[in-house]
Motif scaffolding. Sequence first.
Motif, PDB file in Angstrom:
ATOM      1  N   CYS A   1     -10.801  10.933  11.302  1.00  0.00           N
ATOM      2  CA  CYS A   1     -12.001  10.848  10.815  1.00  0.00           C
ATOM      3  C   CYS A   1     -12.391   9.457  10.245  1.00  0.00           C
ATOM      4  O   CYS A   1     -13.181   9.255  10.833  1.00  0.00           O
ATOM      5  CB  CYS A   1     -11.845  11.754   9.157  1.00  0.00           C
ATOM      6  SG  CYS A   1     -11.726  13.448   9.813  1.00  0.00           S
ATOM      7  N   ILE A   2     -11.559   8.785   9.671  1.00  0.00           N
ATOM      8  CA  ILE A   2     -11.652   7.013   9.322  1.00  0.00           C
ATOM      9  C   ILE A   2     -11.745   6.503  10.829  1.00  0.00           C
ATOM     10  O   ILE A   2     -12.819   5.758  10.998  1.00  0.00           O
ATOM     11  CB  ILE A   2     -10.641   7.020   8.820  1.00  0.00           C
ATOM     12  CG1 ILE A   2     -10.565   7.545   7.235  1.00  0.00           C
ATOM     13  CG2 ILE A   2     -11.064   5.254   9.066  1.00  0.00           C
ATOM     14  CD1 ILE A   2      -9.801   7.144   6.462  1.00  0.00           C
TER      15      ILE A   2
ATOM     16  N   SER B   1     -13.476   0.656   1.974  1.00  0.00           N
ATOM     17  CA  SER B   1     -12.324   1.690   1.142  1.00  0.00           C
ATOM     18  C   SER B   1     -12.145   3.402   1.306  1.00  0.00           C
ATOM     19  O   SER B   1     -13.792   3.442   2.004  1.00  0.00           O
ATOM     20  CB  SER B   1     -12.242   1.543  -0.424  1.00  0.00           C
ATOM     21  OG  SER B   1     -11.530   0.540  -0.256  1.00  0.00           O
ATOM     22  N   TYR B   2     -11.418   3.761   1.478  1.00  0.00           N
ATOM     23  CA  TYR B   2     -12.149   5.275   1.769  1.00  0.00           C
ATOM     24  C   TYR B   2     -11.146   6.577   1.107  1.00  0.00           C
ATOM     25  O   TYR B   2     -10.135   6.199   0.649  1.00  0.00           O
ATOM     26  CB  TYR B   2     -11.610   5.209   3.457  1.00  0.00           C
ATOM     27  CG  TYR B   2     -12.397   5.482   4.892  1.00  0.00           C
ATOM     28  CD1 TYR B   2     -13.832   6.086   5.259  1.00  0.00           C
ATOM     29  CD2 TYR B   2     -12.233   4.282   5.550  1.00  0.00           C
ATOM     30  CE1 TYR B   2     -14.476   5.266   5.843  1.00  0.00           C
ATOM     31  CE2 TYR B   2     -13.326   3.491   6.508  1.00  0.00           C
ATOM     32  CZ  TYR B   2     -13.969   4.472   6.472  1.00  0.00           C
ATOM     33  OH  TYR B   2     -14.820   3.823   7.387  1.00  0.00           O
ATOM     34  N   GLY B   3     -12.146   7.652   0.326  1.00  0.00           N
ATOM     35  CA  GLY B   3     -11.332   8.584  -0.290  1.00  0.00           C
ATOM     36  C   GLY B   3     -10.907   8.043  -1.366  1.00  0.00           C
ATOM     37  O   GLY B   3     -10.471   8.709  -2.392  1.00  0.00           O
ATOM     38  N   VAL B   4     -12.043   7.414  -1.808  1.00  0.00           N
ATOM     39  CA  VAL B   4     -12.397   6.457  -3.728  1.00  0.00           C
ATOM     40  C   VAL B   4     -12.412   8.578  -4.168  1.00  0.00           C
ATOM     41  O   VAL B   4     -11.988   8.262  -5.588  1.00  0.00           O
ATOM     42  CB  VAL B   4     -13.323   6.051  -3.617  1.00  0.00           C
ATOM     43  CG1 VAL B   4     -13.504   6.050  -5.265  1.00  0.00           C
ATOM     44  CG2 VAL B   4     -13.129   4.659  -2.795  1.00  0.00           C
TER      45      VAL B   4
ATOM     46  N   ALA C   1     -12.374  12.179   0.333  1.00  0.00           N
ATOM     47  CA  ALA C   1     -11.547  12.388   0.422  1.00  0.00           C
ATOM     48  C   ALA C   1     -11.064  13.565   1.476  1.00  0.00           C
ATOM     49  O   ALA C   1     -10.527  13.320   2.707  1.00  0.00           O
ATOM     50  CB  ALA C   1     -10.625  12.400  -0.644  1.00  0.00           C
ATOM     51  N   ARG C   2     -12.091  14.240   1.457  1.00  0.00           N
ATOM     52  CA  ARG C   2     -12.120  15.673   2.253  1.00  0.00           C
ATOM     53  C   ARG C   2     -12.859  15.919   3.179  1.00  0.00           C
ATOM     54  O   ARG C   2     -13.158  15.728   4.356  1.00  0.00           O
ATOM     55  CB  ARG C   2     -12.661  17.240   1.300  1.00  0.00           C
ATOM     56  CG  ARG C   2     -12.099  17.646   0.497  1.00  0.00           C
ATOM     57  CD  ARG C   2     -12.605  18.647   0.032  1.00  0.00           C
ATOM     58  NE  ARG C   2     -14.278  18.472  -1.035  1.00  0.00           N
ATOM     59  CZ  ARG C   2     -14.241  18.008  -2.030  1.00  0.00           C
ATOM     60  NH1 ARG C   2     -13.247  18.316  -2.879  1.00  0.00           N
ATOM     61  NH2 ARG C   2     -15.381  17.907  -3.039  1.00  0.00           N
TER      62      ARG C   2
ATOM     63  N   PRO D   1      -5.454  13.528   1.853  1.00  0.00           N
ATOM     64  CA  PRO D   1      -5.240  14.713   1.150  1.00  0.00           C
ATOM     65  C   PRO D   1      -5.672  14.551  -0.078  1.00  0.00           C
ATOM     66  O   PRO D   1      -5.878  13.357  -0.374  1.00  0.00           O
ATOM     67  CB  PRO D   1      -2.744  14.333   1.763  1.00  0.00           C
ATOM     68  CG  PRO D   1      -3.264  13.421   2.789  1.00  0.00           C
ATOM     69  CD  PRO D   1      -4.448  12.062   2.722  1.00  0.00           C
ATOM     70  N   CYS D   2      -5.162  14.688  -0.919  1.00  0.00           N
ATOM     71  CA  CYS D   2      -5.932  15.045  -2.344  1.00  0.00           C
ATOM     72  C   CYS D   2      -5.746  14.309  -2.918  1.00  0.00           C
ATOM     73  O   CYS D   2      -4.586  13.727  -2.967  1.00  0.00           O
ATOM     74  CB  CYS D   2      -5.646  16.906  -2.806  1.00  0.00           C
ATOM     75  SG  CYS D   2      -6.486  16.547  -5.181  1.00  0.00           S
ATOM     76  N   GLY D   3      -6.558  12.932  -3.932  1.00  0.00           N
ATOM     77  CA  GLY D   3      -6.386  12.219  -4.136  1.00  0.00           C
ATOM     78  C   GLY D   3      -5.553  10.934  -3.741  1.00  0.00           C
ATOM     79  O   GLY D   3      -5.677   9.699  -3.777  1.00  0.00           O
TER      80      GLY D   3
END
Length: 341
Positions: A58-59, A80-83, A88-89, A94-96
């Motif tokens: 996905c990234i 940055s990704y998933g902050v 993140a979803r 993954p979660c966190g």
Amino acid sequence: MDSLDLEVLTRARDWLADGRRVMLATVVRTWGSSPRPPGALLALRDDGRAVGSVSGGCIEDDLIRRLAAEGLPAQPQVVSYGVGAEEARRFGLPCGGTMELVLEPLDRPAPLDALLARLAAGELVERRLTLASGAVQLAAAHPEQGPSFDGRTLVSVFGPRYRLLLIGAGQLSAILARMALALDFAVTVCDPREEWSEEWAVPGTTLSREMPDDLVIAMRPDARMAVIALTHDPKLDDLALMEALRTPAFYVAALGSRRNNAVRRERLREFDLDEAQVAALRGPAGLYIGSRTPAEIAVSVAAELVAVKNGVAPERVLPVAEAKAALEVAADTLSACRSGG
């Protein structure tokens, strides 16, 4: 250095040599769970073609969209990704999980040519990128060094950090050597027997025709070297093992049956090895997976090699000797139960 990273650097260099522009993405920081560790690479060509991996996909897709919409950045930059949980979803983290990357524009092949030439010579190389200027410097690295990023300077380390010496140039050695190369070991194969060494043809390995014990001494094994004896010839295997077991080598192993390895241990005691040194020998080499063919045996040995390298107790998966002993006990128990019934 992951062997995939070498492919990324080589492909990026080739694209640049063809007149294309390239963006190199490097994972520099992760928080929580993340699919790729710091140092992982992705190269994106100016038309969206990609090689390498920084996530589950996905990234990579987002970076391709970013490249199509904005073009290559003029200078290295941090993304940055998933902050947040929603992002993140969205990016399959993954979660966190949170991931920070440095995006670096490349426009000429010469700097990568210099890096790849040093890697081809077997060097361990530090590549230092200054984000403010985009300047890159190469220097010798040390085996314990890893990637680092302080917000201003990205230090990446490339080249083999681990060495593997295989005693014997037979079919099993060839299969295991290819696996070890893919696992980023620098592989040396030793076989003084002309009928075997003349047929060795595994690219990327070093072939030696010295006597194995002399070569072990010359290579000076350290805590990042492994030695595996595969000839079944005590005149070759035992001498190499005798010297290797006196060193800090993290993995010293020998092929063969349990009986043969028990006899081998008795022979090694005659070479004035102490009990701790003899006990350090892993034999029969490998984890029990029911292997029969040379390829399956190579998988078994490579699995134990990686487990020990990574600090995982392979005994949890049962080495060959313990597993076969357990099977024999189980078979005897079953036979006794049937006889009693």
